[in-house]
Design an enzyme around this catalytic site. Sequence first.
Site, PDB file in Angstrom:
ATOM      1  N   HIS A 153      -7.566  -0.541   5.341  1.00  0.00           N
ATOM      2  CA  HIS A 153      -6.516   0.322   5.912  1.00  0.00           C
ATOM      3  C   HIS A 153      -6.241   1.457   4.925  1.00  0.00           C
ATOM      4  O   HIS A 153      -6.278   2.632   5.275  1.00  0.00           O
ATOM      5  CB  HIS A 153      -5.274  -0.517   6.180  1.00  0.00           C
ATOM      6  CG  HIS A 153      -4.089   0.264   6.653  1.00  0.00           C
ATOM      7  ND1 HIS A 153      -4.040   0.856   7.890  1.00  0.00           N
ATOM      8  CD2 HIS A 153      -2.913   0.568   6.054  1.00  0.00           C
ATOM      9  CE1 HIS A 153      -2.872   1.484   8.030  1.00  0.00           C
ATOM     10  NE2 HIS A 153      -2.188   1.323   6.930  1.00  0.00           N
TER      11      HIS A 153
ATOM     12  N   ASP B 239       5.680   4.950   5.114  1.00  0.00           N
ATOM     13  CA  ASP B 239       6.513   4.000   5.870  1.00  0.00           C
ATOM     14  C   ASP B 239       6.548   2.607   5.242  1.00  0.00           C
ATOM     15  O   ASP B 239       7.090   1.665   5.826  1.00  0.00           O
ATOM     16  CB  ASP B 239       6.081   3.940   7.356  1.00  0.00           C
ATOM     17  CG  ASP B 239       4.680   3.376   7.544  1.00  0.00           C
ATOM     18  OD1 ASP B 239       3.819   3.616   6.669  1.00  0.00           O
ATOM     19  OD2 ASP B 239       4.442   2.686   8.554  1.00  0.00           O
ATOM     20  N   HIS B 240       5.976   2.488   4.034  1.00  0.00           N
ATOM     21  CA  HIS B 240       6.087   1.237   3.276  1.00  0.00           C
ATOM     22  C   HIS B 240       6.715   1.478   1.908  1.00  0.00           C
ATOM     23  O   HIS B 240       6.977   0.525   1.177  1.00  0.00           O
ATOM     24  CB  HIS B 240       4.702   0.586   3.104  1.00  0.00           C
ATOM     25  CG  HIS B 240       4.153   0.074   4.409  1.00  0.00           C
ATOM     26  ND1 HIS B 240       4.094  -1.260   4.731  1.00  0.00           N
ATOM     27  CD2 HIS B 240       3.690   0.739   5.488  1.00  0.00           C
ATOM     28  CE1 HIS B 240       3.602  -1.407   5.954  1.00  0.00           C
ATOM     29  NE2 HIS B 240       3.339  -0.203   6.431  1.00  0.00           N
TER      30      HIS B 240
ATOM     31  N   ASP C  53      -0.395  -3.848   6.230  1.00  0.00           N
ATOM     32  CA  ASP C  53      -1.039  -3.305   7.427  1.00  0.00           C
ATOM     33  C   ASP C  53      -2.518  -3.707   7.514  1.00  0.00           C
ATOM     34  O   ASP C  53      -3.323  -3.006   8.125  1.00  0.00           O
ATOM     35  CB  ASP C  53      -0.926  -1.774   7.446  1.00  0.00           C
ATOM     36  CG  ASP C  53       0.475  -1.309   7.788  1.00  0.00           C
ATOM     37  OD1 ASP C  53       1.345  -2.155   8.068  1.00  0.00           O
ATOM     38  OD2 ASP C  53       0.714  -0.080   7.766  1.00  0.00           O
TER      39      ASP C  53
ATOM     40  N   HIS D 163       1.330   4.003   1.861  1.00  0.00           N
ATOM     41  CA  HIS D 163       1.856   4.790   2.989  1.00  0.00           C
ATOM     42  C   HIS D 163       3.384   4.925   2.928  1.00  0.00           C
ATOM     43  O   HIS D 163       4.089   3.990   2.567  1.00  0.00           O
ATOM     44  CB  HIS D 163       1.435   4.160   4.323  1.00  0.00           C
ATOM     45  CG  HIS D 163      -0.004   4.408   4.651  1.00  0.00           C
ATOM     46  ND1 HIS D 163      -0.715   3.650   5.557  1.00  0.00           N
ATOM     47  CD2 HIS D 163      -0.873   5.344   4.185  1.00  0.00           C
ATOM     48  CE1 HIS D 163      -1.959   4.113   5.633  1.00  0.00           C
ATOM     49  NE2 HIS D 163      -2.077   5.131   4.806  1.00  0.00           N
TER      50      HIS D 163
ATOM     51  N   HIS E  92       0.843  -1.199   0.000  1.00  0.00           N
ATOM     52  CA  HIS E  92       0.000   0.000   0.000  1.00  0.00           C
ATOM     53  C   HIS E  92       0.874   1.242   0.000  1.00  0.00           C
ATOM     54  O   HIS E  92       2.090   1.157   0.174  1.00  0.00           O
ATOM     55  CB  HIS E  92      -1.008   0.000   1.155  1.00  0.00           C
ATOM     56  CG  HIS E  92      -0.407   0.101   2.527  1.00  0.00           C
ATOM     57  ND1 HIS E  92       0.384  -0.874   3.080  1.00  0.00           N
ATOM     58  CD2 HIS E  92      -0.501   1.078   3.479  1.00  0.00           C
ATOM     59  CE1 HIS E  92       0.742  -0.518   4.304  1.00  0.00           C
ATOM     60  NE2 HIS E  92       0.234   0.670   4.570  1.00  0.00           N
TER      61      HIS E  92
ATOM     62  N   HIS F 269       4.167  -4.379  10.849  1.00  0.00           N
ATOM     63  CA  HIS F 269       4.670  -3.764  12.087  1.00  0.00           C
ATOM     64  C   HIS F 269       4.812  -4.770  13.220  1.00  0.00           C
ATOM     65  O   HIS F 269       4.041  -5.736  13.305  1.00  0.00           O
ATOM     66  CB  HIS F 269       3.721  -2.650  12.562  1.00  0.00           C
ATOM     67  CG  HIS F 269       3.678  -1.467  11.653  1.00  0.00           C
ATOM     68  ND1 HIS F 269       4.511  -0.379  11.797  1.00  0.00           N
ATOM     69  CD2 HIS F 269       2.911  -1.211  10.561  1.00  0.00           C
ATOM     70  CE1 HIS F 269       4.251   0.510  10.850  1.00  0.00           C
ATOM     71  NE2 HIS F 269       3.282   0.030  10.082  1.00  0.00           N
TER      72      HIS F 269
HETATM   73 ZN   LIG Z   1      -0.078   1.719   6.489  1.00  0.00          ZN
END
Ligand SMILES: [Zn+2]
Length: 255
Positions: A114, A60-61, A133, A58, A56, A171
């Site tokens: 998400h 942080d990915h 996530d 985001h 996805h 995570h």
């Molecule tokens: Zn995420």
Amino acid sequence: MPAQTSLFLCLKDNFGVLLHDPQSGATAAIDAPEAAPIEAALAKTGWKLTDILVTHHHADHTQGIGPLKDHHHCRVVAPRHEAKRIAHVDETVGEGDTVRVGLLEGRVIDTPGHTAGHISYFFPADKVAFVGDTLFSIGCGRVIEGDPEMMWKSLLKLRALPDDTRFYCGHEYTDANIRFAKTVEPGNKALAARANEVAGLIAAHKFTIPATIGAEKAANPFFRADDAELAKSLGLAGSPAWKVFAEIRERKNRF
Ligand SMILES: [Zn+2]
């Protein structure tokens, strides 16, 4: 030959994971939270990065994609419905598509909720899944772009995978998830057993994943929203499962 994996931390509590096909030498990073730890894992294993499989959009990915692609000229595969929000994408995929990493064959599962276009990757021959996530061990992702009914349906698709499927999530949240889950199902014996196991892993400075789908079915409250006893204990007897899921998710948001 079975696939190999390498698991490590990125940023504060993101997991980085490499999936390696020993026969062809191909190696995929699942998401790219941060380039440096991924480079370190590649150096340590001696594997060569050929692909990045994105779950996805985001940051942080995805923020490691640019530097990794510059260095390794790898292929970047991303969810069709989020490709515009992710830089450096070569190929877009969605529900039912096949993704190859060397000779390893993965199936794409749409798991929105998400984010609106979130996808997961399942490699049936090795019974390994990469769920980003959407699902965490004893938890699930926040419902940010979708709605609770959508997220519940996505979790049901992951729950339908074989019980012995090992899944890797985005995570390391397991310990905090367990503390919350105990407030929802204080009498759940499988949850108590998982809590003991996780305490041992943390004491030994080990990661708490991969976990299996079968174990999560017994202990993860977000997988159990269609359990009649659980619904009753939340004052929601007879409600649709997604409403029970929504209530558990709301309680977790406030926890
Ligand atoms: Zn995420």
